[in-house]
Design a protein around this motif. Structure first.
Motif, mmCIF file in Angstrom:
data_model
loop_
_atom_site.group_PDB
_atom_site.id
_atom_site.type_symbol
_atom_site.label_atom_id
_atom_site.label_comp_id
_atom_site.label_asym_id
_atom_site.label_seq_id
_atom_site.Cartn_x
_atom_site.Cartn_y
_atom_site.Cartn_z
ATOM 1 N N TRP A 116 0.831 -1.203 0.000
ATOM 2 C CA TRP A 116 0.000 0.000 0.000
ATOM 3 C C TRP A 116 0.867 1.255 0.000
ATOM 4 O O TRP A 116 0.602 2.211 -0.714
ATOM 5 N N SER A 117 1.941 1.219 0.793
ATOM 6 C CA SER A 117 2.876 2.350 0.762
ATOM 7 C C SER A 117 3.435 2.530 -0.636
ATOM 8 O O SER A 117 3.669 3.649 -1.083
ATOM 9 N N GLY A 118 3.652 1.396 -1.313
ATOM 10 C CA GLY A 118 4.154 1.459 -2.682
ATOM 11 C C GLY A 118 3.197 2.221 -3.574
ATOM 12 O O GLY A 118 3.608 3.043 -4.393
ATOM 13 N N VAL A 119 1.892 1.968 -3.388
ATOM 14 C CA VAL A 119 0.897 2.667 -4.194
ATOM 15 C C VAL A 119 0.960 4.167 -3.931
ATOM 16 O O VAL A 119 1.010 4.978 -4.858
ATOM 17 N N THR A 120 1.009 4.552 -2.668
ATOM 18 C CA THR A 120 1.075 5.980 -2.362
ATOM 19 C C THR A 120 2.371 6.586 -2.866
ATOM 20 O O THR A 120 2.389 7.733 -3.294
ATOM 21 N N SER A 121 3.442 5.795 -2.823
ATOM 22 C CA SER A 121 4.727 6.324 -3.289
ATOM 23 C C SER A 121 4.680 6.679 -4.764
ATOM 24 O O SER A 121 5.281 7.662 -5.183
ATOM 25 N N VAL A 122 3.973 5.868 -5.538
ATOM 26 C CA VAL A 122 3.860 6.191 -6.958
ATOM 27 C C VAL A 122 3.202 7.561 -7.119
ATOM 28 O O VAL A 122 3.662 8.399 -7.891
ATOM 29 N N LEU A 123 2.181 7.792 -6.334
ATOM 30 C CA LEU A 123 1.511 9.098 -6.396
ATOM 31 C C LEU A 123 2.468 10.211 -5.999
ATOM 32 O O LEU A 123 2.573 11.233 -6.668
ATOM 33 N N ALA A 124 3.171 9.988 -4.882
ATOM 34 C CA ALA A 124 4.057 11.025 -4.380
ATOM 35 C C ALA A 124 5.196 11.295 -5.356
ATOM 36 O O ALA A 124 5.731 12.396 -5.406
ATOM 37 N N ASP A 125 5.596 10.285 -6.143
ATOM 38 C CA ASP A 125 6.648 10.489 -7.143
ATOM 39 C C ASP A 125 6.128 11.285 -8.323
ATOM 40 O O ASP A 125 6.807 12.161 -8.849
ATOM 41 N N THR B 262 0.379 5.819 -15.666
ATOM 42 C CA THR B 262 -0.842 5.091 -15.304
ATOM 43 C C THR B 262 -0.526 3.621 -15.150
ATOM 44 O O THR B 262 -0.977 2.966 -14.211
ATOM 45 N N ASN B 263 0.285 3.119 -16.076
ATOM 46 C CA ASN B 263 0.634 1.698 -15.999
ATOM 47 C C ASN B 263 1.417 1.380 -14.737
ATOM 48 O O ASN B 263 1.228 0.348 -14.116
ATOM 49 N N ARG B 264 2.314 2.316 -14.386
ATOM 50 C CA ARG B 264 3.119 2.102 -13.187
ATOM 51 C C ARG B 264 2.186 2.028 -11.974
ATOM 52 O O ARG B 264 2.341 1.171 -11.102
ATOM 53 N N ASN C 253 -0.939 -1.153 -8.050
ATOM 54 C CA ASN C 253 -2.281 -1.501 -7.632
ATOM 55 C C ASN C 253 -2.499 -3.002 -7.748
ATOM 56 O O ASN C 253 -3.120 -3.625 -6.890
ATOM 57 N N GLN C 254 -1.953 -3.547 -8.821
ATOM 58 C CA GLN C 254 -2.085 -4.975 -9.061
ATOM 59 C C GLN C 254 -1.404 -5.762 -7.938
ATOM 60 O O GLN C 254 -1.940 -6.740 -7.441
ATOM 61 N N ARG C 255 -0.234 -5.275 -7.553
ATOM 62 C CA ARG C 255 0.496 -5.936 -6.468
ATOM 63 C C ARG C 255 -0.329 -5.890 -5.186
ATOM 64 O O ARG C 255 -0.399 -6.860 -4.434
ATOM 65 N N ASN C 256 -0.977 -4.753 -4.989
ATOM 66 C CA ASN C 256 -1.834 -4.579 -3.833
ATOM 67 C C ASN C 256 -2.954 -5.613 -3.868
ATOM 68 O O ASN C 256 -3.280 -6.260 -2.881
ATOM 69 N N LEU C 257 -3.516 -5.762 -5.062
ATOM 70 C CA LEU C 257 -4.608 -6.710 -5.262
ATOM 71 C C LEU C 257 -4.142 -8.125 -4.948
ATOM 72 O O LEU C 257 -4.808 -8.879 -4.233
ATOM 73 N N GLU C 258 -2.967 -8.468 -5.482
ATOM 74 C CA GLU C 258 -2.440 -9.818 -5.269
ATOM 75 C C GLU C 258 -2.228 -10.101 -3.796
ATOM 76 O O GLU C 258 -2.607 -11.156 -3.286
ATOM 77 N N ALA C 259 -1.624 -9.132 -3.114
ATOM 78 C CA ALA C 259 -1.353 -9.320 -1.687
ATOM 79 C C ALA C 259 -2.661 -9.494 -0.930
ATOM 80 O O ALA C 259 -2.779 -10.368 -0.063
ATOM 81 N N ASN C 260 -3.662 -8.691 -1.286
ATOM 82 C CA ASN C 260 -4.959 -8.806 -0.623
ATOM 83 C C ASN C 260 -5.616 -10.139 -0.915
ATOM 84 O O ASN C 260 -6.209 -10.755 -0.028
#
Lengths: 156, 833
Positions: free
Chosen positions: B440-449, B467-469, B474-481
């Motif tokens: 999830w932090s990874g997802v926010t980091s993409v935004l912050a970058d 968007t793909n990044r 997001n996909q990783r988030n989905l997989e983990a969930n």
């Protein structure tokens, strides 16, 4: 700069000496890979002790055998990126954590300062920097044995 | 020298006779797992099992330290052997036995380096020893020992690349040997280097080595303050992982609210008891009212009203108490969460730049924002529920047993199963939730970058790629969930199933008991009513697992920040600067970013009031040196002193008050111009602010703005030009009136015309202050008293412009390269015409 018309020798001090077309001898030249991780065999440069590029080598195989072996030798003695084949034990799942690993260069112990030091490369490859800056490589994390994968999973 | 054999068994009978004249190490295997190290005539004995260290002559020994650092103890007892500690620090336990034969009787080991790599760069243990006669080495356990007696021309060379250092032994004709080690051994390697040079010179000239001053850290050479035992730069290398009982550590934040917490707990107790009254009343209602009525007796209206009234009353009581407890505890947990957030933020801001350099903004934001919120929700909602559940279950169990022990026993059968199930799932879920948090932090980091760099993204039309990044993250988030949910979704229905089975058993046993007339129908009804609650509570109790894990992993990530000791720690015994003159001494400073050595043995002395110009190519270490002087980082080796005081011994905030910093990219905070100027001194008067702005040549343009000093500047001061922003930051530095001033490329980002404007402001700023200026344009350093030229981490030249030009060295090359460039630029348009 072409890939012929130069000489490369090793002197008594163990340094590489490069003499280019201008006849000037540079002592202590160092071969450097331009894409150390993604394309290690393409694009090498010989740089002098001031960091100035002397020669660009598209492919190592383009060179005559003598210099090629010298460069290979020098690269082998400089490059240090142990490839982890098994994670034997980790001291804790919270960082900083000390890992006992088996690598292609023997057994080692590394300190992982934080999860951020694990860098994801393409195709399940990982690059792990330890607290002293040594980079450990995992070629394919799915190919590790189950116990190692379990350890690793906790940090990804 | 005593025979090792004679020592066996006599360890307990040594007497203290502590004086070491020369120390030479012999390993001796003693009975019962003891290893002794023998120094010429004196014995240091370590008993592995007890961690006691014995020290003495073979005639008798005494315990000198228990669970403390024996080496420090020895050096305290034998101050003459100051370098003993150095030689023995990190001494390998299984000292190679064959060394005996290689060392002469009066030979002393002064430094050692345990190699961890061999010639082929494989992990292997080797050893380098520096004695007073020679250098001894082998690179790997199987390799042969090499001895190099001191002679003319022999020298060691050290270099490092990508985390691996090499030591080369050379003489005038060529390379004699090369050894490798990882940078973890670097401090030892440097000692080997230092001692080697000293001993070689001493052996060649016959002059004895002068003893190093006592107040130097044995490991890294940093000077120590008298009375300060731990070297600040060595101590930080210890790695201890945080404990796993993280949630309990929240108690630290809960302490101030313990009164309210106690009140909440008591309310919980009473309100739970109140909810349990209702099922109890169904029992007499059934047995005394309904069943007699069914059997043909008249309805007892009085009893009906009494029991119904009781039911209503208990419900109302439970409602009121439930409200009070929820309110009080929610109030407390919100405050707790707020405390947690602000303390984490406060701590975060105290950490060094090193920490921020290695972290992503999005991750830090997620930690302080959402994680603390999650903990808060956990405390106010789930933990409260859990406590209620536990109380409810205990009370219900007690009531059930008191009504009918047999039926109670049957009812409680599924309980151990459920507890076991919870235990099994708990571990699995925790990893899963930790992983989700990181992803999830990874997802926010993409935004912050991406968002701050939006101009670049748009300019190169890379919206799709970004968007793909994001989608990938997001996909990783989905997989983990998904992974967690697979297990989690199985968990709840299983518990429900167990519940149903339990109910079935109670029904069956109940009917049987009723037919045997052992229980009344009313008792059975009450039981079923209780069990209904009992099992739903168990079900919801099992949910606590996931929430606890989520909160625990959140707490861990917050405590990660809170536990991170600043790498520029405040000193234990601070020294205060009374009057700052502004003299700076840089002594043998070395620094590394990760595995890249940036500074090596830099020496520099700057007098009070002097202006120094730091020049050199980019990457030569100028900015790093300045960062070290500002103490954004701490030096790896050596020391930086202000007026003779090590900066590490001055409280950080006190020290920074004396430093003014003007950066290449001045950062303006959201607020008015006046607030921005007064950033370093918030209580400055308006007069002071205006005076500073005048001196910085900023006054006039500020007056042209619509609201003058009260004009707002945007998130990054977008409304102002580069030169204007720079002048505001100069005014900011002027206002705090620092003794030391640092200009880091202060004029690089502006055009030459603006530079001239700023130059006037800078001249005002520099007056009477020790100034260190970094500039690419050498022309901006004309006012400097002295120029310091750096190249690849070392100072190569020092002096005034004319001297350095005359020298025709590194500075001359820099200067001519720049003027040539300038000439070419000037010449080009002419030739085109």
């Amino acid at each position: 700069m072409t890939t012929s018309n130069f000489t490369l020798i090793r002197n008594a001090f163990g340094q590489l000496v490069f003499t280019g077309t201008d006849g000037e001898a540079h002592e202590g030249v160092v071969p450097v890979r331009a894409f150390a991780i993604t394309a290690p065999d393409e694009g090498l440069a010989l740089v002098n002790s001031h960091g100035k590029e002397l020669l660009w080598i598209e492919r190592l195989t383009d060179l005559a055998e003598g210099p090629r072996e010298l460069i290979r030798e020098e690269l082998a003695s400089r490059e240090f990126m142990p490839v982890i084949s098994r994670i034997r034990h980790v001291s804790s799942f919270a960082t900083p954590s000390t890992w006992d690993v088996e690598t292609d260069r023997g057994n080692a112990r590394l300190v992982l300062k934080g999860e951020d030091d694990i860098r994801r490369l393409a195709q399940n490859a990982l690059l792990i920097a330890d607290s002293h800056g040594v980079q450990y490589m995992i070629r394919d994390r799915r190919a590790l044995d189950k116990a190692s994968r379990k350890f690793l999973e906790r940090f990804l | 020298m005593p025979e090792p054999g004679n020592l066996r068994g006599s360890v307990n009978a040594w007497e203290e006779n502590a004086f070491i004249t020369s120390f030479r190490v012999f390993p001796i295997q003693l009975p019962r797992g003891r290893t002794a190290l023998l120094f010429r005539g004196t014995l240091l004995c370590k008993v592995k099992s007890t961690r006691n260290f014995y020290f003495g002559s073979p005639a008798g020994a005494k315990i000198i330290s228990q669970n403390s650092d024996p080496l420090r103890e020895i050096s305290r007892r034998c101050p003459q052997s100051a370098s003993l500690t150095t030689a023995l620090q990190g001494l390998p336990e299984d000292w190679p036995a064959e060394l005996d034969a290689l060392l002469a009787a009066d030979e002393t080991i002064l430094a050692h380096l345990e190699l961890d790599l061999d010639k082929a760069l494989r992990f292997a243990r080797g050893l380098i020893l520096v004695t007073n006669r020679q250098l001894l080495a082998r690179s790997g356990e199987e390799a042969a020992w090499q001895a190099f007696p001191y002679r003319n021309g022999l020298h060691l060379q050290r270099r490092d690349h990508a985390g691996v250092a090499s030591l080369e032994l050379l003489d005038t004709t060529g390379q004699l040997a090369r050894w490798r080690h990882t940078l973890g051994r670097d401090t030892n390697a440097r000692q080997v280097l230092d001692h080697f040079e000293q001993q070689r010179d001493a052996a060649l000239t016959g002059q004895p080595v002068e003893a190093p001053p006592a107040s130097i850290c044995a490991r890294c050479g940093a000077p120590l303050v008298p009375g300060q035992d731990d070297c600040p730069s060595c101590a930080k290398e210890l790695y201890t992982p945080p404990s796993t009982w993280t949630l309990f550590r929240l108690w630290r934040f809960a302490r101030p609210y313990r009164g309210q917490l106690l009140a909440g707990f008591i309310l919980t107790l009473i309100s739970t008891a109140a909810t349990l009254v209702a099922p109890y009343m169904t029992m007499p209602l059934m047995d005394e009212v309904l069943i007699p009525y069914q059997n043909g007796q008249p309805l007892d209206t009085g009893k009906v009203y009494f029991y119904l009234g009781g039911l209503l009353g208990s419900a109302l009581l439970a409602w009121g108490l439930g409200w009070a407890k929820t309110y009080i505890l929610a109030l407390v947990s919100e405050r707790l969460g707020a405390d947690l957030r602000s303390q984490t933020y406060e701590h975060l801001l105290k950490l060094s730049l090193e920490y921020f350099g290695g972290k992503r903004t999005g991750d830090l934001m997620a930690r302080i924002g959402s994680e603390s919120d999650r903990i808060c929700v956990f405390l106010s909602l789930y933990l409260l529920d859990f406590a209620t559940d536990v109380l409810m279950i205990t009370m219900t169990a007690v009531i059930l047993v008191s009504i009918n022990p047999w039926l109670a026993a049957v009812t409680l059968i599924p309980l151990p199963f459920i507890v076991w199930l919870i235990h099994v799932v708990r571990d699995k879920l925790r990893h899963g939730f930790e992983q989700i948090d990181r992803v999830w932090s990874g997802v926010t980091s993409v935004l912050a970058d991406t968002i701050p760099g939006i101009r670049v993204v748009k300019a190169f039309a890379q919206e799709k790629r970004e968007t793909n990044r994001f989608k990938e993250a997001n996909q990783r988030n989905l997989e983990a969930n998904d992974r967690v949910n697979r297990l989690w979704s199985l968990f709840s229905p299983t518990i429900t199933l167990l519940t149903e089975v339990g109910l079935l058993i109670v029904w069956a046993l109940g009917i049987w008991l009723v037919t045997k007339s052992q229980v009344t129908v009313g008792t059975l009804a009450a039981f079923l009513a209780y069990i209904g609650r009992f099992y739903t509570r168990l079900d919801s109790m099992s949910r606590i697992v996931s929430h606890t894990q989520k909160a625990a992993s959140g707490a861990k990530r917050i405590f990660d920040i809170l536990d991170h000791v600043s790498s520029v720690p405040d000193p234990v015994k601070p020294q205060h600067l009374t009057q700052v003159e502004g003299g700076i001494t840089v002594e043998r400073v070395g620094f590394r970013y990760g595995n890249r050595t940036v500074l090596r043995g830099v020496d520099l002395k700057i007098n009070p009031g002097e202006m120094i110009g730091l020049v050199g190519h980019s990457g030569s270490g100028k900015s790093t040196l300045v960062n070290l002087i500002c103490r954004f980082y701490d030096v790896g080796e050596g020391a930086i002193c202000i007026d003779g005081v090590d900066v590490r011994n001055i409280p950080v905030s006190e020290y920074r008050k004396h430093i003014g910093l003007v950066l290449q990219e001045p950062f303006l905070f959201f607020g008015t111009i006046a607030e921005n100027i007064a950033y370093g001194k918030p209580d400055a008067s308006r007069e002071e602010i205006v005076a500073a702005a005048r001196a910085a040549h900023a006054h006039e343009f500020i007056l042209r703005l619509p609201h003058g000093y009260d004009s707002l500047v945007g998130e990054r001061g977008q409304a102002l030009s580069g030169g204007e922003r720079q002048r505001i930051s100069i005014a900011r530095a002027l206002l705090i009136d620092p003794k030391i001033l640092i200009l880091d490329e202060a004029t690089s980002a502006v055009d030459t015309e603006t530079e001239l404007e700023i130059q006037g402001a800078l001249d005002n700023l520099i007056k009477g202050r020790t100034t260190i200026a970094i500039a690419h344009r050498l022309s901006t350093l004309r006012k400097a008293d002295r120029l310091v030229v750096m190249d690849r981490g070392v100072v190569v030249e020092e002096g005034q412009h004319d001297e350095l030009i005359a020298k025709e060295g590194a500075y001359y090359r820099l200067y001519t390269a720049q003027t040539k460039q300038l000439d070419e630029q000037l010449a080009r348009p002419e030739s085109e015409e």
